[in-house]
Design a protein around this motif. Structure first.
Motif, PDB file in Angstrom:
ATOM      1  N   UNK A  10      19.249 -21.230  35.484  1.00 36.91           N
ATOM      2  CA  UNK A  10      18.842 -22.539  34.984  1.00 36.91           C
ATOM      3  C   UNK A  10      19.647 -23.654  35.650  1.00 36.91           C
ATOM      4  N   UNK A  11      20.940 -23.460  35.792  1.00 33.17           N
ATOM      5  CA  UNK A  11      21.781 -24.454  36.459  1.00 33.17           C
ATOM      6  C   UNK A  11      21.343 -24.662  37.906  1.00 33.17           C
ATOM      7  N   UNK A  12      21.022 -23.586  38.587  1.00 30.26           N
ATOM      8  CA  UNK A  12      20.613 -23.669  39.989  1.00 30.26           C
ATOM      9  C   UNK A  12      19.302 -24.436  40.133  1.00 30.26           C
ATOM     10  N   UNK A  13      18.320 -24.073  39.309  1.00 30.72           N
ATOM     11  CA  UNK A  13      17.008 -24.730  39.380  1.00 30.72           C
ATOM     12  C   UNK A  13      17.130 -26.214  39.046  1.00 30.72           C
ATOM     13  N   UNK A  14      17.909 -26.526  38.009  1.00 31.93           N
ATOM     14  CA  UNK A  14      18.091 -27.928  37.603  1.00 31.93           C
ATOM     15  C   UNK A  14      18.703 -28.747  38.734  1.00 31.93           C
ATOM     16  N   UNK A  15      19.708 -28.173  39.406  1.00 34.21           N
ATOM     17  CA  UNK A  15      20.366 -28.891  40.510  1.00 34.21           C
ATOM     18  C   UNK A  15      19.417 -29.050  41.700  1.00 34.21           C
ATOM     19  N   UNK A  16      18.683 -27.993  42.035  1.00 35.19           N
ATOM     20  CA  UNK A  16      17.780 -28.043  43.191  1.00 35.19           C
ATOM     21  C   UNK A  16      16.665 -29.071  42.987  1.00 35.19           C
ATOM     22  N   UNK A  17      16.190 -29.177  41.746  1.00 35.67           N
ATOM     23  CA  UNK A  17      15.099 -30.114  41.444  1.00 35.67           C
ATOM     24  C   UNK A  17      15.611 -31.516  41.109  1.00 35.67           C
ATOM     25  N   UNK A  18      16.958 -31.658  41.060  1.00 33.26           N
ATOM     26  CA  UNK A  18      17.553 -32.929  40.665  1.00 33.26           C
ATOM     27  C   UNK A  18      16.911 -33.451  39.381  1.00 33.26           C
ATOM     28  N   UNK A  19      16.781 -32.519  38.437  1.00 35.17           N
ATOM     29  CA  UNK A  19      16.096 -32.800  37.165  1.00 35.17           C
ATOM     30  C   UNK A  19      17.006 -33.627  36.252  1.00 35.17           C
ATOM     31  N   UNK A  20      16.657 -34.876  36.060  1.00 36.18           N
ATOM     32  CA  UNK A  20      17.470 -35.770  35.224  1.00 36.18           C
ATOM     33  C   UNK A  20      17.110 -35.673  33.741  1.00 36.18           C
ATOM     34  N   UNK A  21      16.154 -34.801  33.410  1.00 37.15           N
ATOM     35  CA  UNK A  21      15.760 -34.669  31.997  1.00 37.15           C
ATOM     36  C   UNK A  21      16.559 -33.597  31.278  1.00 37.15           C
ATOM     37  N   UNK A  22      17.427 -32.928  32.009  1.00 38.55           N
ATOM     38  CA  UNK A  22      18.250 -31.915  31.352  1.00 38.55           C
ATOM     39  C   UNK A  22      19.600 -31.775  32.072  1.00 38.55           C
ATOM     40  N   UNK A  23      20.612 -31.509  31.271  1.00 38.38           N
ATOM     41  CA  UNK A  23      21.960 -31.312  31.806  1.00 38.38           C
ATOM     42  C   UNK A  23      22.645 -30.265  30.944  1.00 38.38           C
ATOM     43  N   UNK A  24      23.175 -29.253  31.585  1.00 36.71           N
ATOM     44  CA  UNK A  24      23.814 -28.152  30.867  1.00 36.71           C
ATOM     45  C   UNK A  24      25.326 -28.195  31.104  1.00 36.71           C
ATOM     46  N   UNK A  25      26.075 -28.180  29.989  1.00 40.49           N
ATOM     47  CA  UNK A  25      27.543 -28.199  30.052  1.00 40.49           C
ATOM     48  C   UNK A  25      28.058 -26.897  29.449  1.00 40.49           C
TER      49      UNK A  25
END
Length: 497
Positions: free
Chosen positions: A112-127
């Motif tokens: 999930x972290x990888x996909x979010x970063x690759x898509x530069x998805x600003x609608x989700x952030x995982x900490x």
């Protein structure tokens, strides 16, 4: 208007207000948390202030109310964590105690972290928040993740930061703590421990609310330490003793789990690499490697009570504390008293092995059963096949000689019909010969060998085995006898000491 209380100032649960001090990594954490679409891993020892720092940064960014906080300790939260990859734009989600998740869930979060970063998805952030090496655990699941997340490592805080906390608490509560320098030193970089020690000092002096006039808290640190350690003994004592005894407790055994706890207590951090510790402690290396390689340590730390205070990563061989008070307890407990409470009678030993087995190849079946039975009784045993990888390419005589000469508490010699006719049995005999008179060489005679008047060991007490009989049963019985011998000799030396 109610007066300010000591628990409001020196907080040991929840987010501190009067005594919050920005940790060393605060600015870096703020930049990581306000960068959209990029995952953040916050790792470090328990009680170092990771969760508090994240909360404070979110407050400063004025987004705290929009953040979902989940914990791997709460079953209903874990169910939600497992669903995160399917939820689309879930905003900002914090997953605390990440290290307690199973490997499958960790791998899903890594993806999930990888996909979010690759898509530069600003609608989700995982900490992600976890103890030491939480980032390593993620990258193990997804090696190409390393450049797609920000890893913020919280280390032990410097004394200057702990001093800021104590001073802030003194000012807020209108007190001056005489033991402040000792508290700063003994907190060893932990905000949590500093809070607790300050609160105990104030309570002991009867200052539970802010006084109208400044009060000097004159309670000695030694008194504070004794009280805190005693409380933690009641809290952790049974569980820590159970860990020290391990799965098969033998009072005269090598106590590998006890030594692991001692290494943890001596560490500057709140976790230890067992691989590094074994290099630093060669005497205990063999016994600890057995509980590691056989999976005994992993099984022990998976038990419910123990898993609440200790976390073991078998891949990295890192043992970390789950509760910040445990490390304070281990660092300040009386170890001689603790050893007596646990029940070990032989922890001040010099030899690496309890027993070194000497035998000819024709008696290997019995010798292997004996080795297994002795290890089941909690002993370390030198057995040639188990050590082959250690002396590959080495001078075998130089490696093995000291083991039979002095680096074992006793040598067990299986005197079968071929013993003394082969090179290695002759060599081993030459090394342990000087120990016969001291009673440190135990013969086990094969019933297939007729006594000889020229046999110098026939006048020594020994055991006998039948090579045609039940080898397992005989080896188990002989191992019990050898264990009793070691135990009685240990008790004798303790009494003489």
């Amino acid at each position: 208007m109610s007066k300010l209380t000591v628990e409001d100032v020196f907080k040991i649960s929840g987010v501190p207000t009067h005594t919050f001090v920005k940790p060393s990594e605060f600015s870096r954490l703020m930049v990581a948390l306000r960068t959209p679409g990029r995952g953040v891993v916050v790792e470090g020892p328990s009680g170092i202030g990771k969760s508090t720092a994240v909360t404070k940064v979110l407050d400063e960014l004025e987004i705290a109310k929009d953040v979902v906080k989940l914990s791997a300790r709460i079953p209903s939260d874990v169910e939600y964590i497992e669903l995160l990859p399917e939820l689309g734009g879930f905003g900002t989600v914090i997953v605390d105690d990440f290290h307690r998740l199973d490997d499958k869930t960790k791998a899903h979060l890594a993806d999930l972290l990888k996909v979010t970063a690759d898509q530069e998805d600003t609608t989700r952030k995982l900490v992600i928040i976890g103890i030491n090496d939480a980032g390593r655990a993620l990258i193990k699941s997804s090696p190409d993740l390393s450049n797609r997340i920000d890893v913020v490592k919280f280390e032990i805080e410097p004394d200057s930061k702990i001093g800021e906390l104590v001073a802030a608490g003194e000012n807020a509560l209108n007190v001056r703590i005489s033991a402040r320098e000792h508290i700063i030193e003994k907190a060893r970089g932990s905000f949590y421990l500093a809070q607790l020690l300050c609160m105990d000092a104030c309570v002991a002096e009867g200052v539970i609310e802010k006084p109208d006039a400044e009060r000097v808290i004159s309670t000695s640190f030694a008194a504070v330490q004794r009280r805190v350690v005693e409380r933690q003994k009641e809290r952790f004592g049974d569980t820590v003793r159970a860990f020290a005894r391990g799965t098969k407790f033998r009072p005269s055994g090598r106590a590998p789990y006890l030594h692991i706890l001692k290494w943890l207590s001596e560490s500057d951090s709140w976790s230890i690499s067992l691989s590094e510790e074994m290099r630093k402690h060669p005497t205990e290396k063999v016994s600890v490697s057995i509980v590691l390689d056989q999976g005994y340590l992993k099984n022990l730390t998976d038990k419910v009570d123990i898993s609440e205070i200790l976390h073991f990563d078998p891949d990295a061989r890192i043992l970390a504390v789950e509760n910040p008070m445990l490390i304070f307890y281990l660092r300040n407990v009386s170890w001689p008293d603790f050893v007596r409470e646990v029940g070990f009678t032989n922890v001040d030993y010099r030899q690496t092995y309890d027993f070194a087995l000497s035998f000819a190849g024709e008696d290997r079946s019995y010798a292997e059963h004996l080795r297994n039975a002795l290890e089941d009784n909690g002993h370390t045993v030198f057995y040639d096949f188990a050590e082959q990888h250690r002396f590959l390419g080495q001078d075998i005589e130089a490696y093995m000689g000291p083991i039979y000469a002095s680096d074992s508490r006793a040598v067990v010699v299986v005197l079968g019909d071929r013993y003394g006719r082969k090179r290695w049995t002759l060599f081993e005999a030459s090394q342990y010969k000087s120990r016969i008179e001291a009673g440190e060489v135990i013969p086990i005679w094969s019933s297939a060998v007729a006594p000889s008047p020229y046999d110098e060991m026939r006048n020594r007490g020994g055991l006998e085995y039948d090579p045609l009989g039940d080898l397992l049963q005989q080896a188990t019985s002989h191992a019990d006898a050898l264990s009793k011998m070691i135990a009685e000799r240990s008790d004798g030396s303790s009494a003489r000491a």
